[in-house]
Design a protein around this motif. Structure first.
Motif, PDB file in Angstrom:
ATOM      1  N   VAL A   1      -3.775   0.275   3.640  1.00 16.22           N
ATOM      2  CA  VAL A   1      -3.531   1.589   4.234  1.00 16.22           C
ATOM      3  C   VAL A   1      -2.037   1.884   4.188  1.00 16.22           C
ATOM      4  CG1 VAL A   1      -3.755   3.004   6.308  1.00 16.22           C
ATOM      5  CG2 VAL A   1      -5.502   1.272   5.764  1.00 16.22           C
TER       6      VAL A   1
ATOM      7  N   ARG B   1      -8.894  -4.723   0.713  1.00 12.86           N
ATOM      8  CA  ARG B   1      -8.888  -4.782   2.173  1.00 12.86           C
ATOM      9  C   ARG B   1      -7.487  -4.472   2.693  1.00 12.86           C
ATOM     10  NH1 ARG B   1     -12.005 -10.608   2.977  1.00 12.86           N
ATOM     11  NH2 ARG B   1     -14.134  -9.867   2.577  1.00 12.86           N
ATOM     12  N   ASP B   2      -7.438  -3.837   3.834  1.00 17.39           N
ATOM     13  CA  ASP B   2      -6.164  -3.622   4.541  1.00 17.39           C
ATOM     14  C   ASP B   2      -5.118  -2.937   3.661  1.00 17.39           C
ATOM     15  OD1 ASP B   2      -7.350  -5.097   6.642  1.00 17.39           O
ATOM     16  OD2 ASP B   2      -6.676  -6.970   5.743  1.00 17.39           O
TER      17      ASP B   2
ATOM     18  N   TYR C   1      -3.010  -7.881  -2.957  1.00 16.44           N
ATOM     19  CA  TYR C   1      -3.986  -7.476  -1.938  1.00 16.44           C
ATOM     20  C   TYR C   1      -5.091  -8.519  -1.827  1.00 16.44           C
ATOM     21  CZ  TYR C   1      -1.891  -2.814  -2.595  1.00 16.44           C
ATOM     22  OH  TYR C   1      -1.032  -1.744  -2.688  1.00 16.44           O
TER      23      TYR C   1
ATOM     24  N   ASP D   1       1.636   3.529   4.920  1.00 13.05           N
ATOM     25  CA  ASP D   1       2.360   3.996   6.096  1.00 13.05           C
ATOM     26  C   ASP D   1       2.923   5.385   5.772  1.00 13.05           C
ATOM     27  OD1 ASP D   1       4.297   4.566   8.036  1.00 13.05           O
ATOM     28  OD2 ASP D   1       4.883   2.468   8.271  1.00 13.05           O
ATOM     29  N   GLU D   2       2.261   6.423   6.286  1.00 10.66           N
ATOM     30  CA  GLU D   2       2.643   7.792   5.920  1.00 10.66           C
ATOM     31  C   GLU D   2       4.067   8.129   6.357  1.00 10.66           C
ATOM     32  OE1 GLU D   2       1.146  10.036   4.136  1.00 10.66           O
ATOM     33  OE2 GLU D   2      -0.727   8.954   3.781  1.00 10.66           O
TER      34      GLU D   2
ATOM     35  N   GLU E   1       0.996   3.979  -3.061  1.00 18.59           N
ATOM     36  CA  GLU E   1       0.647   5.374  -2.769  1.00 18.59           C
ATOM     37  C   GLU E   1       1.749   6.324  -3.234  1.00 18.59           C
ATOM     38  OE1 GLU E   1      -1.613   8.636  -1.330  1.00 18.59           O
ATOM     39  OE2 GLU E   1      -2.109   6.584  -1.936  1.00 18.59           O
TER      40      GLU E   1
ATOM     41  N   ALA F   1       0.819  -1.209   0.000  1.00 19.25           N
ATOM     42  CA  ALA F   1       0.000   0.000   0.000  1.00 19.25           C
ATOM     43  C   ALA F   1       0.855   1.262   0.000  1.00 19.25           C
ATOM     44  CB  ALA F   1      -0.935  -0.008   1.212  1.00 19.25           C
ATOM     45  N   THR F   2       1.961   1.232   0.711  1.00 15.65           N
ATOM     46  CA  THR F   2       2.853   2.397   0.764  1.00 15.65           C
ATOM     47  C   THR F   2       3.551   2.616  -0.569  1.00 15.65           C
ATOM     48  OG1 THR F   2       3.169   2.042   3.136  1.00 15.65           O
ATOM     49  CG2 THR F   2       4.810   3.411   1.990  1.00 15.65           C
TER      50      THR F   2
END
Length: 394
Positions: free
Chosen positions: A296, A293-294, A284, A298-299, A220, A216-217
């Motif tokens: 998100v 799902r899941d 995913y 990591d900012e 993004e 996800a990171t």
């Protein structure tokens, strides 16, 4: 040989999503179109899908009833390839198997007039090899549409070793008349889009395998750089098996060049049946409605990576490799810089063409980034194109 746009007949072999889509494009451009498929009833089903799709457009007010009726009247089917009427162009959209395509093209050459253009919609097979089955290979070329053909503007017009200039020019003009944006290229592994795009998927997969960041990171980071989708979510959408097959084809056709070697993570996903959205799990996991799902990011990790060392910066590393691929392709004379940038903007929705991006960053900067990566990860994957040095001052 001149094939004017308008009433000249077009035939399409293969009535799946691509074949039916190409048939729709040709019919909406004003051609009578005949569709054929080896599977009994598939051509009729293809026509029915076209008409149903147009009826939905009519209901939304995007086409009128007269246009719908004209397209419906333009479409016909036959049972066998030998029954296709004499055509200005025949486009095949059958499965990606060289032997199957060669057999089909031999049959088309035997039954179509000598001046019929014979085109393949292949995404990765060599046009020159396909044309080996045709007595006059000068009339064979690739017309690689993108999915879905009625929506996607790009068509790669692919020249084989023996394709005539007249055929390339005629096909290019025809695609323009059909409302498409044609780009010309030589028949080399992956053509433009599937060759230049390999690092977009491969770099993210390698960073994921190395534990640099979670999926996800990484996704993004690329989305924030202007890409419509992250590379890992995109392979899930395409299908891990489909993306792996194209990548493997390019790798094998380039004599196992390390630039294109498929990753263990993707091979493992396919072996496990985790093919992406269509199976509910890939990189995913997906809910029944297709949502991830899941996923998100990591900012904090994102801030550490982007703008940091190129070895762990997913944006810099990916863009440097895209630029390198594009520069190499142009340097080899396989396509023009303008056609490469157009192809990557339209075919992959990249925020800018890779050569445009390279000029913006500075080719000297890109060359140094690649040299750094080549030192960190020896083996040839990150070798800078010899043409980069010549472009430093451009």
């Amino acid at each position: 040989m001149t094939t004017p746009p308008g009433p000249s007949h077009v035939s399409v072999v293969g009535a799946g999503a691509m074949g039916a889509g190409i048939a729709q494009v040709a019919a909406m451009a004003g051609h009578p179109v005949t569709l054929v498929d080896a599977v009994t009833g598939a051509a009729e089903d293809g026509v029915a899908r076209i008409i149903a799709g147009l009826q939905r457009l009519e209901a939304k007010g995007r086409i009128d009833s007269a246009r719908l009726e004209a397209v419906a009247q333009a479409l016909s089917t036959v049972t066998h390839v030998a029954e296709l009427p004499p055509s200005a162009v025949v486009v095949e959209a059958v499965r990606e198997d060289l032997g199957v395509k060669q057999q089909l093209f031999a049959e088309l050459a035997a039954h179509q007039p000598a001046d019929t253009i014979l085109a393949s919609n292949t995404s990765s097979l060599d046009i020159t090899a396909i044309a080996e089955a045709v007595p006059d290979p000068a009339r064979v070329l690739g017309l690689h549409f993108f999915n879905p053909p009625p929506v996607m503007r790009l068509v790669e017009v692919v020249r084989g070793a023996h394709t005539s200039d007249t055929v390339v020019t005629t096909a290019t003009e025809l695609m323009t008349a059909w409302g498409k944006t044609p780009v010309r290229c030589a028949s080399t592994p992956g053509f433009i889009v599937n060759r230049v795009a390999r690092p977009f998927y491969g770099e993210a997969q390698r960073l994921l395998m190395a534990g640099v960041a979670d999926a996800a990171t990484l996704d993004e980071a690329l989305r924030r750089a202007g890409f419509r989708m992250g590379p890992l979510e995109l392979t899930d959408l395409i299908g891990q098996d489909v993306n792996l097959a194209v990548g493997t084809s390019v790798w094998e056709q380039t004599d196992h060049d390390p630039r294109y070697e498929p990753t263990a993570v993707q091979r493992d996903l396919v072996a496990a049946g985790r093919l992406g959205r269509k199976t509910g799990e890939g990189i995913y996991r997906y809910a029944a409605d297709g949502t991830m799902r899941d996923a998100v990011p990591d900012e904090r990790r994102l801030e550490e990576l982007v703008g940091g060392p190129v070895e762990t910066d997913p944006v810099a590393r990916t863009v440097a490799m895209l630029v390198n691929e594009a520069v190499d392709l142009v340097h080899r004379g396989e396509a023009t810089a303008d056609d490469v940038d157009t192809a990557m903007r339209l075919g992959t929705n990249y925020p800018r063409g890779p050569l445009e991006w390279g000029a913006e960053i500075g080719y000297a900067v890109v060359a140094e980034q690649l040299a750094t990566l080549d030192r960190a990860f020896p083996g040839g994957r990150y070798r800078p194109s010899p043409a980069l040095a010549a472009r430093v001052d451009l």
